[in-house]
Design a protein around this motif. Structure first.
Motif, short mmCIF file in Angstrom:
data_model
loop_
_atom_site.label_atom_id
_atom_site.label_comp_id
_atom_site.label_asym_id
_atom_site.label_seq_id
_atom_site.Cartn_x
_atom_site.Cartn_y
_atom_site.Cartn_z
N LEU A 291 3.26 3.84 5.40
CA LEU A 291 1.82 3.68 5.59
C LEU A 291 1.47 3.76 7.07
O LEU A 291 0.47 4.36 7.45
CB LEU A 291 1.35 2.35 5.00
CG LEU A 291 1.39 2.23 3.48
CD1 LEU A 291 1.00 0.84 3.04
CD2 LEU A 291 0.46 3.25 2.82
N ARG A 292 2.32 3.15 7.89
CA ARG A 292 2.04 3.17 9.33
C ARG A 292 2.17 4.57 9.89
O ARG A 292 1.51 4.91 10.88
CB ARG A 292 2.96 2.21 10.06
CG ARG A 292 2.59 0.76 9.81
CD ARG A 292 3.66 -0.15 10.36
NE ARG A 292 3.76 0.04 11.78
CZ ARG A 292 3.23 -0.79 12.68
NH1 ARG A 292 2.61 -1.86 12.27
NH2 ARG A 292 3.34 -0.56 13.95
N ALA A 293 3.01 5.39 9.26
CA ALA A 293 3.15 6.78 9.73
C ALA A 293 1.80 7.50 9.64
O ALA A 293 1.52 8.41 10.42
CB ALA A 293 4.21 7.51 8.91
N GLY A 294 0.98 7.07 8.70
CA GLY A 294 -0.34 7.67 8.58
C GLY A 294 -1.26 7.35 9.74
O GLY A 294 -2.31 7.96 9.90
N MET A 295 -0.87 6.37 10.54
CA MET A 295 -1.69 6.00 11.69
C MET A 295 -1.18 6.63 12.98
O MET A 295 -1.81 6.50 14.02
CB MET A 295 -1.66 4.50 11.91
CG MET A 295 -2.14 3.67 10.76
SD MET A 295 -2.12 1.95 11.34
CE MET A 295 -2.40 1.10 9.82
#
Ligand SMILES: [Zn+2]
Length: 339
Positions: free
Chosen positions: A127-131
């Motif tokens: 999910l953090r990769a999406g940021m």
């Protein structure tokens, strides 16, 4: 239930709310289906449009009535090829988008009710990769709005290594300044100014080349930009910006008058970095700046953040959220908000 009908789907205010809207994998699958095929399922292989077969035990899969080809609903999203149930992913994205300012994987595991730490860690990581890559379009460029520019030193602690030695990192920032109608209930600041989108970047130095390079990558040419009178900004007019340099910016009153929004951004950024992450090394700072930017730019649109995190590309617009959230300066569930 049509979970995409926004008049029936305000962004959930609480976990019970969220669970009511996405009670099980089937509800999440229905949401994914609608996001991808707003006008009804169309088979990627044979092109037939029509109700697919659904398998109760495999809610993430639709089967074409014509050619029997199975199509996965999570293809192209962060959930692709994951064995974690859809409802867990949705809940995780909801937590990251709206609830946390940064949760440890252990807390995350507990919140999600997962037995394995590794699963929680993997979800959080994805999910953090999406940021990591915030929007790359440039800010500014709107009539009647200007952009404030400034730099600040972030992080690092001097550890008695002598004068002039520190471990701080230079960060450049640009923020859109918007205005609401003065005197309305939403006007929390006296003059109605508030932050639009922000761009943040780690910088090597305060030279004209570095600063101008940042501005050109972050701000639309032609925009009215306001800076202090540091010489590094002197070339901006030549580079196509409507540049106003404010003298005496060392004076807090002058800074408050002409560059108030960017200083709020810096203050929030530092609070977030220190409070949540207990300081960040220079090496990883840009990733945190990206996360801050992601949260900040979506603070009025938590539902967009949720969708971005899951990688759901459906073109559903969120017309009402600006109204719902634009007055909510202190949105309690969104980090990076101005306080
Ligand atoms: Zn087909």
């Amino acid at each position: 239930m049509d979970v995409l009908n926004r008049s029936e789907l305000p962004f959930p205010e609480s976990l019970p709310d969220f669970q009511r809207l996405f009670p099980d994998d089937a509800a999440c699958a229905a949401y994914l289906e609608k996001a991808r095929w707003g006008d009804g399922f169309s088979c990627p292989r044979c092109g037939i449009v029509g109700e697919p077969f659904r398998i109760a035990t495999r809610p993430g899969v639709l089967t074409c009535r014509c050619c029997r080809r199975q199509t996965g609903l999570t293809v192209g999203t962060v959930m692709e090829r994951s064995h974690t149930p859809l409802s867990t992913w949705f809940w995780a994205a909801y937590l990251v988008a709206s609830q946390t300012q940064g949760m440890s994987a252990v807390q995350f595991q507990r919140q999600l009710g997962l037995t394995r730490y590794e699963t929680a860690f993997g979800i959080l990581h994805k999910l953090r990769a999406g940021m990591v890559r915030p929007d790359r379009d440039r800010i500014g460029g709107r009539a009647g709005e200007h952009v404030e520019l400034d730099e600040t030193w972030v992080g690092g602690r001097t550890r008695g290594e002598g004068r002039g030695i520190h471990h701080k990192t230079l960060v450049t920032a640009a923020v859109e300044v918007r205005r609401r109608e003065p005197g309305t209930a939403q006007d929390k600041r006296k003059d109605g100014r508030y932050a639009g989108r922000v761009r943040l970047s780690v910088a090597d130095d305060r030279s004209a080349a570095t600063l101008a390079g940042f501005v050109e990558s972050a701000v639309m040419p032609g925009t009215l930009v306001i800076t202090d009178d540091w010489s590094g900004y002197a070339c901006l007019r030549k580079r196509g910006y409507d540049h106003h340099a404010i003298a005496e910016c060392g004076d807090p009153e002058v800074a408050e008058e002409f560059l108030p929004i960017i200083h709020l951004v810096f203050s929030n950024l530092k609070t977030w970095l220190n409070g949540i992450h207990h300081g960040v090394s220079a090496k990883h700072l840009q990733a945190y700046l990206n996360e801050f930017t992601f949260r900040f730019n979506r603070r009025f649109y938590p539902f967009n953040a949720f969708r971005s995190l899951l990688g759901i590309a459906g073109g559903v617009v969120a017309p009402t959220y600006a109204e719902l959230y634009s007055g909510d300066w202190m949105h309690p569930t969104c980090s990076g908000c101005l306080r």
